[in-house]
Design a protein around this motif. Structure first.
Motif, PDB file in Angstrom:
ATOM      1  N   VAL A 160     101.541 -65.690 -18.214  1.00 52.75           N
ATOM      2  CA  VAL A 160     100.553 -64.870 -18.993  1.00 52.75           C
ATOM      3  C   VAL A 160      99.556 -65.930 -19.911  1.00 52.75           C
ATOM      4  CG1 VAL A 160      99.944 -63.044 -20.524  1.00 52.75           C
ATOM      5  CG2 VAL A 160     101.861 -62.684 -18.905  1.00 52.75           C
ATOM      6  N   PHE A 161      98.485 -65.663 -19.706  1.00 52.51           N
ATOM      7  CA  PHE A 161      97.481 -66.444 -20.545  1.00 52.51           C
ATOM      8  C   PHE A 161      97.056 -65.971 -21.725  1.00 52.51           C
ATOM      9  CE2 PHE A 161      95.827 -67.861 -16.088  1.00 52.51           C
ATOM     10  CZ  PHE A 161      96.628 -69.044 -15.967  1.00 52.51           C
ATOM     11  N   SER A 162      97.198 -66.915 -22.718  1.00 45.80           N
ATOM     12  CA  SER A 162      96.709 -66.516 -24.056  1.00 45.80           C
ATOM     13  C   SER A 162      96.175 -67.770 -24.548  1.00 45.80           C
ATOM     14  CB  SER A 162      97.907 -66.156 -24.945  1.00 45.80           C
ATOM     15  OG  SER A 162      97.230 -65.945 -26.376  1.00 45.80           O
ATOM     16  N   ASN A 163      94.627 -67.624 -24.963  1.00 48.54           N
ATOM     17  CA  ASN A 163      94.091 -69.006 -25.371  1.00 48.54           C
ATOM     18  C   ASN A 163      94.406 -69.220 -26.841  1.00 48.54           C
ATOM     19  OD1 ASN A 163      93.544 -69.416 -22.624  1.00 48.54           O
ATOM     20  ND2 ASN A 163      91.349 -69.352 -23.045  1.00 48.54           N
ATOM     21  N   TYR A 164      95.172 -68.197 -27.556  1.00 50.57           N
ATOM     22  CA  TYR A 164      95.597 -68.439 -28.999  1.00 50.57           C
ATOM     23  C   TYR A 164      96.865 -69.287 -28.929  1.00 50.57           C
ATOM     24  CZ  TYR A 164      92.165 -64.692 -29.694  1.00 50.57           C
ATOM     25  OH  TYR A 164      91.221 -63.661 -29.884  1.00 50.57           O
ATOM     26  N   VAL A 165      97.519 -69.674 -27.835  1.00 56.90           N
ATOM     27  CA  VAL A 165      98.426 -70.635 -27.850  1.00 56.90           C
ATOM     28  C   VAL A 165      97.870 -71.886 -27.628  1.00 56.90           C
ATOM     29  CG1 VAL A 165     100.587 -71.234 -26.276  1.00 56.90           C
ATOM     30  CG2 VAL A 165     100.042 -68.786 -26.825  1.00 56.90           C
ATOM     31  N   PRO A 166      98.132 -73.003 -28.156  1.00 51.99           N
ATOM     32  CA  PRO A 166      97.683 -74.408 -28.462  1.00 51.99           C
ATOM     33  C   PRO A 166      97.903 -75.086 -27.048  1.00 51.99           C
ATOM     34  CG  PRO A 166      99.181 -74.025 -30.335  1.00 51.99           C
ATOM     35  CD  PRO A 166      99.430 -72.805 -29.244  1.00 51.99           C
ATOM     36  N   GLN A 167      96.658 -75.703 -26.687  1.00 47.92           N
ATOM     37  CA  GLN A 167      96.944 -76.326 -25.393  1.00 47.92           C
ATOM     38  C   GLN A 167      98.124 -77.294 -25.341  1.00 47.92           C
ATOM     39  OE1 GLN A 167      93.471 -78.063 -23.471  1.00 47.92           O
ATOM     40  NE2 GLN A 167      92.144 -76.697 -24.598  1.00 47.92           N
TER      41      GLN A 167
END
Length: 417
Positions: free
Chosen positions: A349-356
């Motif tokens: 699942v994608f979440s762009n609030y998780v750091p790269q």
């Protein structure tokens, strides 16, 4: 079509009359203020009588003004309701340009746009129009909240799921009121006993009781005045989409990295992960997979393990792991499924609030999110004259926290780790 045109013309005429009437209302307010000054200045009996006559005349004009205003607003609401009902029955163009509305769409429109919903948008539109005409509402009304009907609240909640990725994964508890809520999050096994025996009275739920608050989250939505001339259907779509989308982003961010009660937010998963479950690894299967063994959900072995990561992390580091070619140029491992991202079968699942370059593995139903009832909208005290826009604020209340932080593992990808 002719019926719609006639109704639109009548609505336009009534709105024009209402705008003119509101100008008269402003002059009545000015005269009222002047009379207040005259009362203080009146010294002789003759002056008092004159002021009293002026007050009586003004009161008569105010009653006449209020009656005309109420009648016009009632007529406009009724005409707009008739127009919206006719428009909802009009065939709409599908992707092929055919003028056909399916029976299912008609049913959805009919079931959703009930009288309660129409009255809500009628009142909202009335307030917006008053603001767009430059009318300064009394202090008691300008900030008065307009409670959203339950059916509209349900629509907003459903649309929140359209714009989130983490919200659908967590354990969602819906609760009323605004007081703090204590939930027993224990998943211990039940007690076996004789068929006529009584359950033991000893209660250790205090050890697993978690307190939840109801922190407020909101967004100011600016509605262009041109939408006031549009149908309720379009106004509803515009308002519910923007409120749902903005609240969805805030909730998803809070689930991932929320700062907790100290900053009036839900507690995020990443800040709560135990130090022992925060690891580094090279971006290879052999290095990453063993760390999944750190996920601990106690005796309860149920629950799906999901990998959550930034979109760029997946395509830059993870998707390429399954792409291997031998010396003859042949694929020896199945090509990655870019349309349905996964990590060796685990859902991604994608979440762009998780750091790269970070992956959060976990059983996400071990995070409890409390969603309070009572979503509402209220009017802003400000009106953007230059842009011809009126502000409406949508507000919800949430709290959440990972009830078992050890159910999550944070893997930071480092080359050569």
């Amino acid at each position: 079509m002719l019926k719609q045109l006639m109704l639109s013309k009548k609505i336009e005429q009534r709105k024009s009359s209402l705008a003119e009437l509101l100008v008269t209302g402003e002059s009545l307010t000015t005269r009222s203020q002047e009379l207040e000054a005259s009362i203080n200045e009146a010294n002789t009996d003759e002056e008092v009588v004159t002021v009293e006559e002026a007050i009586n005349k003004l009161e008569d004009e105010k009653r006449d003004f209020d009656e005309k205003k109420t009648n016009l607003e009632s007529e406009i609401t009724q005409l707009e309701s008739e127009l919206d009902q006719l428009n909802s029955k009009e065939p709409i163009k599908n992707e092929r340009g055919n003028k056909e509305m399916t029976k299912e769409i008609r049913n959805v429109v009919g079931e959703y746009f009930t009288r309660e919903v129409e009255e809500f948008y009628g009142e909202l539109r009335s307030r917006l129009e008053a603001r767009s005409n430059g009318q300064v509402l009394p202090a008691g009304e300008a900030g008065a909240e307009l409670v959203i009907p339950d059916i509209v609240v349900s629509r907003i909640r459903k649309r929140i799921g359209d714009f989130t990725t983490l919200y659908p994964l967590v354990d969602l508890v819906k609760a009323g009121g605004r007081v703090k809520l204590i939930l027993d999050v224990d998943t211990a096994e039940a007690t076996w006993l004789d068929q006529r025996g009584a359950l033991p009275e000893n209660d250790d739920s205090a050890l697993t009781a978690v307190e939840f608050d109801g922190f407020k989250v909101g967004r100011v939505v600016y509605i262009d005045n041109s939408l006031l001339e549009d149908s309720i259907i379009n106004l509803d779509d515009y308002l519910t989409t923007r409120i749902a989308r903005s609240i969805a982003k805030a909730v998803d961010k809070a689930i991932a990295v929320g700062g907790g009660a100290s900053v009036k937010q839900p507690e995020g998963i990443i800040p709560a992960i135990p130090v022992a479950n925060q690891v580094t690894a090279s971006p290879t299967y052999a290095e990453i997979i063993p760390h999944l063994g750190k996920i601990d959900t106690g005796e309860d072995a149920s629950g799906e393990i999901i990998a959550v990561m930034h979109r760029q992390t997946y395509y830059a580091k993870i998707a390429a792991l399954t792409l291997n070619v031998n010396s003859e140029g042949k694929d020896v491992v199945q090509l990655p499924n870019l349309a349905q991202p996964n990590f060796l079968g685990l859902r991604v699942v994608f979440s762009n609030y998780v750091p790269q370059d970070t992956i959060i593995f976990g059983v996400f139903d071990k995070y409890t999110l409390v969603e309070r009832e009572g979503t509402r909208v209220d009017m802003s005290g400000h009106y953007k004259f230059r842009e011809d826009q009126t502000a409406v604020r949508g507000v919800g209340r949430y709290d959440g926290k990972p009830v078992m932080p050890e159910s999550f593992v944070q893997v930071t990808l480092v080359e050569g780790a």
